[in-house]
Design an enzyme around this catalytic site. Structure first.
Site, PDB file in Angstrom:
ATOM      1  CG  HIS A   8      -1.973   0.443   0.983  1.00 26.83           C
ATOM      2  ND1 HIS A   8      -3.345  -0.429   1.895  1.00 26.83           N
ATOM      3  CD2 HIS A   8      -2.730   1.575   0.689  1.00 26.83           C
ATOM      4  CE1 HIS A   8      -4.272   1.156   1.223  1.00 26.83           C
ATOM      5  NE2 HIS A   8      -4.109   1.533   0.731  1.00 26.83           N
ATOM      6  CB  SER A  53       5.039  -0.753  -2.549  1.00 30.31           C
ATOM      7  OG  SER A  53       3.771  -0.728  -2.197  1.00 30.31           O
ATOM      8  CG  PHE A  77       7.620   0.779  -9.068  1.00 26.06           C
ATOM      9  CD1 PHE A  77       7.843  -0.094  -9.950  1.00 26.06           C
ATOM     10  CD2 PHE A  77       6.510  -0.397  -7.539  1.00 26.06           C
ATOM     11  CE1 PHE A  77       8.959  -1.585  -9.337  1.00 26.06           C
ATOM     12  CE2 PHE A  77       7.431  -1.214  -7.454  1.00 26.06           C
ATOM     13  CZ  PHE A  77       8.399  -1.672  -8.285  1.00 26.06           C
TER      14      PHE A  77
HETATM   15  C1  LIG Z   1      -3.004   9.011  -1.307  1.00 25.58           C
HETATM   16  C2  LIG Z   1      -3.663   7.591  -1.522  1.00 25.58           C
HETATM   17  C3  LIG Z   1      -4.319   7.200  -1.722  1.00 25.58           C
HETATM   18  C4  LIG Z   1      -4.209   6.138  -1.369  1.00 25.58           C
HETATM   19  N1  LIG Z   1      -6.145   5.543  -1.685  1.00 25.58           N
HETATM   20  C5  LIG Z   1      -5.915   3.782  -1.679  1.00 25.58           C
HETATM   21  C6  LIG Z   1      -7.292   3.359  -1.640  1.00 25.58           C
HETATM   22  O1  LIG Z   1      -7.993   3.841  -1.315  1.00 25.58           O
HETATM   23  N2  LIG Z   1      -7.481   2.244  -1.841  1.00 25.58           N
HETATM   24  C7  LIG Z   1      -6.504   1.464  -2.151  1.00 25.58           C
HETATM   25  O2  LIG Z   1      -6.081   0.248  -1.878  1.00 25.58           O
HETATM   26  N3  LIG Z   1      -5.342   1.947  -2.275  1.00 25.58           N
HETATM   27  C8  LIG Z   1      -4.375   3.022  -1.738  1.00 25.58           C
HETATM   28  N4  LIG Z   1      -3.649   3.974  -1.852  1.00 25.58           N
HETATM   29  C9  LIG Z   1      -2.534   3.153  -2.296  1.00 25.58           C
HETATM   30  C10 LIG Z   1      -2.101   2.925  -3.476  1.00 25.58           C
HETATM   31  O3  LIG Z   1      -3.343   1.833  -3.844  1.00 25.58           O
HETATM   32  C11 LIG Z   1      -0.965   1.979  -4.202  1.00 25.58           C
HETATM   33  O4  LIG Z   1      -0.766   0.596  -3.186  1.00 25.58           O
HETATM   34  C12 LIG Z   1       0.852   2.970  -3.766  1.00 25.58           C
HETATM   35  O5  LIG Z   1      -0.063   3.649  -3.725  1.00 25.58           O
HETATM   36  C13 LIG Z   1       1.245   2.779  -4.349  1.00 25.58           C
HETATM   37  O6  LIG Z   1       2.601   3.094  -4.047  1.00 25.58           O
HETATM   38  P1  LIG Z   1       2.934   4.083  -4.545  1.00 25.58           P
HETATM   39  O7  LIG Z   1       2.561   5.134  -3.558  1.00 25.58           O
HETATM   40  O8  LIG Z   1       4.620   4.552  -4.003  1.00 25.58           O
HETATM   41  O9  LIG Z   1       3.580   4.329  -6.392  1.00 25.58           O
HETATM   42  C14 LIG Z   1      -3.251   4.743  -1.431  1.00 25.58           C
HETATM   43  C15 LIG Z   1      -2.257   5.574  -1.933  1.00 25.58           C
HETATM   44  C16 LIG Z   1      -2.106   7.168  -1.616  1.00 25.58           C
HETATM   45  C17 LIG Z   1      -0.470   7.330  -1.891  1.00 25.58           C
END
Ligand SMILES: Cc1cc2nc3c(=O)[nH]c(=O)nc-3n(C[C@H](O)[C@H](O)[C@H](O)COP(=O)(O)O)c2cc1C
Length: 399
Positions: free
Chosen positions: A279, A311, A313
Site C-alpha cells: 500500500h 509501492s 516506483f
Molecule cells: C493518497 C493515497 C491514497 C490511497 N488510497 C488507496 C485506496 O483507497 N485503496 C487502495 O487499495 N490503495 C490506496 N492507496 C495505495 C495505492 O493504491 C498503492 O498501493 C500505492 O500508492 C503504491 O505506492 P506508490 O504510491 O509508492 O506508487 C493509496 C495511496 C495513496 C498515496
C-alpha cells in the site's frame, strides 16, 4: 506546463502547492515510515546488468495484460481522495491514463462518482473495492461498477483496520471535508489551492466527500481523519473473495498480497491477478518491500495468474527491475498524484510521459528492446535461490 524533469520534481511542485495536511496525506506512510523508506531502499539496492551491441532500434514497451494490448507496462493505482489534489483530480488522472493507453483504477474512497468517471473518460477502467461490513452494500457497489463499464475489480485485502497515520491527526484534515481551526491556517496559506480546488467544489457540488457511497451513507457518516476510511472490514476472509469471484464477471485482482501462500490462495479462489503491495508503505509498518517478495510470488503463481506489483516506483529503472523479476505490470500511485497536484491532467500526463521516456531509455541501455526480452538475467547479483529465469512464454500465456 510545469518544469519537471523527473517524478521528484513533480513531488516538489506538489509540496509547494498543496496544504501541508493534504501533501502529507499523499506523501507519507504509516507509524515510523519504516516500510515507506524500505520500499525505496530495496528498489535502489538492486543492480541492473546491461548487455551491449544489441540492435535496440525497434523498441517497444507495450505489454499484453488480460489479453489486451496496452502501450506501457504500468497502470494507475487506486488512491482515495485524489480529488483533493486537484479539482476532480480522479477525472484528470483517468484522462491522462486513457490518453497514454493504460488502465486507471478508481478508489472506493474517491471524491468523484464512478459513473461520472466512466461517462466522461472511458479508456480501460478498474474499480477498487474496500468491502464494507454490510456485504450487500458492497455488492451494490460492484453492480454499479459493472453497469458503468469497469473492466476490472481490484479488491484490497490488506486493510482490515485503519492504519496508524499520526500526522493526519496532527494536521486536522478529515473526509468528508470540513474546515477546522487546525486546518484553516494551512488552507489560508495556500490561497491558490483554496481558490482552484476547494472553492470550486463549494461552488459546485459542496464539500468533497465519498461520492461512491450510497446516498443514505453519504449523509450519515461523520468526518474522520483522512486515511481512516469508515467501516473497513475486519472479518473479511477468503470466502469473501470466492463470493466476489462468483459475482464479478470480469477481471478480479487481489491487492495487498505480501507472501506466496496468500498469492496461491487468491489464485485458488479464482482471482485473475495478485497485486504484491504494501500500500505504498501506508498500512503495516515494517514489512519487506514488495519488490523483494515479488520473485517468490512469481515463482508460486506466475504460471497461473498475472502478478502485478506496486509501492515505491518512481523511475523507469524501478519498473524495469520489477518486469525483469517477472511482474506483468507495475502500479503507480504517488507518481501521478504528484503530477495531478502540480498541474491537473497535464501534470498527470507529464508523470506518465516521464516514466515512458525512462523505461524506453532503460530498455535501450540494457540491450532489451522489448518487455518480453527482460528476464532475471538483466539483474546483477540476483540471489541464487531466485535465479530461475522468467519463462518467456509466460508473458504471452497469461491473458
Ligand atoms: C493518497 C493515497 C491514497 C490511497 N488510497 C488507496 C485506496 O483507497 N485503496 C487502495 O487499495 N490503495 C490506496 N492507496 C495505495 C495505492 O493504491 C498503492 O498501493 C500505492 O500508492 C503504491 O505506492 P506508490 O504510491 O509508492 O506508487 C493509496 C495511496 C495513496 C498515496
Amino acid at each position: 506546463m510545469v518544469r519537471a524533469y523527473n517524478i521528484g520534481d513533480l513531488r516538489e511542485i506538489a509540496r509547494r502547492r498543496l496544504p501541508k495536511g493534504i501533501f502529507e496525506f499523499i506523501d507519507r506512510g504509516t507509524e515510523d515510515e519504516v516500510s515507506l523508506r524500505h520500499n525505496r531502499a530495496a528498489l535502489e539496492s538492486m543492480r541492473l546488468r546491461p548487455r551491449t551491441l544489441v540492435d535496440v532500434s525497434a523498441r517497444s514497451q507495450s505489454i499484453k495484460l488480460f489479453g489486451k494490448e496496452q502501450a506501457m507496462p504500468i497502470a494507475i493505482a487506486p488512491t482515495g481522495s485524489a480529488g483533493l489534489a486537484w479539482y476532480e483530480g480522479e477525472i484528470a488522472i483517468a484522462r491522462a491514463a486513457a490518453k497514454a493507453g493504460i488502465p486507471f483504477t478508481l478508489a472506493t474512497g474517491s471524491t468523484t462518482a464512478m459513473e461520472k468517471v466512466a461517462s466522461e473518460v472511458g479508456g480501460t477502467l478498474w474499480f477498487q473495492l474496500y468491502m464494507w461490513p454490510d456485504r450487500s452494500l458492497s455488492y451494490q457497489l460492484i453492480e454499479r461498477a459493472r453497469a458503468a463499464g469497469f473492466e476490472g475489480l481490484v479488491v484490497t485485502v490488506d486493510s482490515p483496520v485503519a492504519p496508524g497515520r499520526e500526522y493526519n491527526l496532527h494536521n486536522g484534515f478529515t473526509l468528508p471535508f470540513s474546515l477546522t481551526r487546525r486546518n484553516a491556517i494551512d488552507i489560508l496559506s495556500h490561497p491558490r489551492w483554496l481558490a482552484t480546488v476547494l472553492a470550486r467544489y463549494i461552488a459546485t457540488s459542496g464539500m468533497p466527500r465519498y461520492e461512491n457511497y450510497p446516498t443514505e451513507m453519504k449523509q450519515r457518516i461523520t468526518a474522520l481523519p483522512m486515511g481512516r476510511a469508515m467501516m473497513l472490514n475486519d472479518n473479511l476472509t477468503w470466502d469473501d473473495l470466492r463470493e466476489l469471484r462468483r459475482l464479478w464477471p470480469h477481471r478480479l485482482m487481489a491487492k495487498g498480497i505480501l507472501c506466496p501462500e496468500d498469492a496461491k490462495l487468491a489464485a485458488d479462489c479464482g482471482a485473475d491477478a495478485v497485486i504484491v503491495s504494501n500500500h505504498g508503505g501506508r498500512v503495516v509498518d515494517g514489512t519487506r518491500a514488495p519488490i523483494e517478495i515479488l520473485p517468490e510470488v512469481v515463482d508460486a503463481v506466475g504460471k497461473r495468474i498475472a502478478v502485478i506489483v506496486d509501492s515505491g516506483f518512481r523511475r523507469g529503472t524501478d519498473i524495469v527491475k520489477a518486469l525483469a523479476l517477472g511482474a506483468q505490470a507495475v502500479l503507480v500511485g504517488r507518481a501521478t498524484l504528484y503530477g495531478v497536484a502540480a498541474d491537473g491532467e497535464a501534470g498527470a500526463s507529464r508523470a506518465i510521459e516521464l516514466l515512458r521516456q525512462e523505461i524506453d531509455r532503460t530498455l535501450a541501455l540494457l540491450g532489451c528492446p522489448t518487455i518480453p526480452a527482460l528476464t532475471r538475467e538483466c539483474l546483477a547479483h540476483y540471489p541464487a535461490r531466485y535465479s530461475q529465469s522468467v519463462p518467456e512464454q509466460r508473458r504471452e500465456s497469461v491473458s
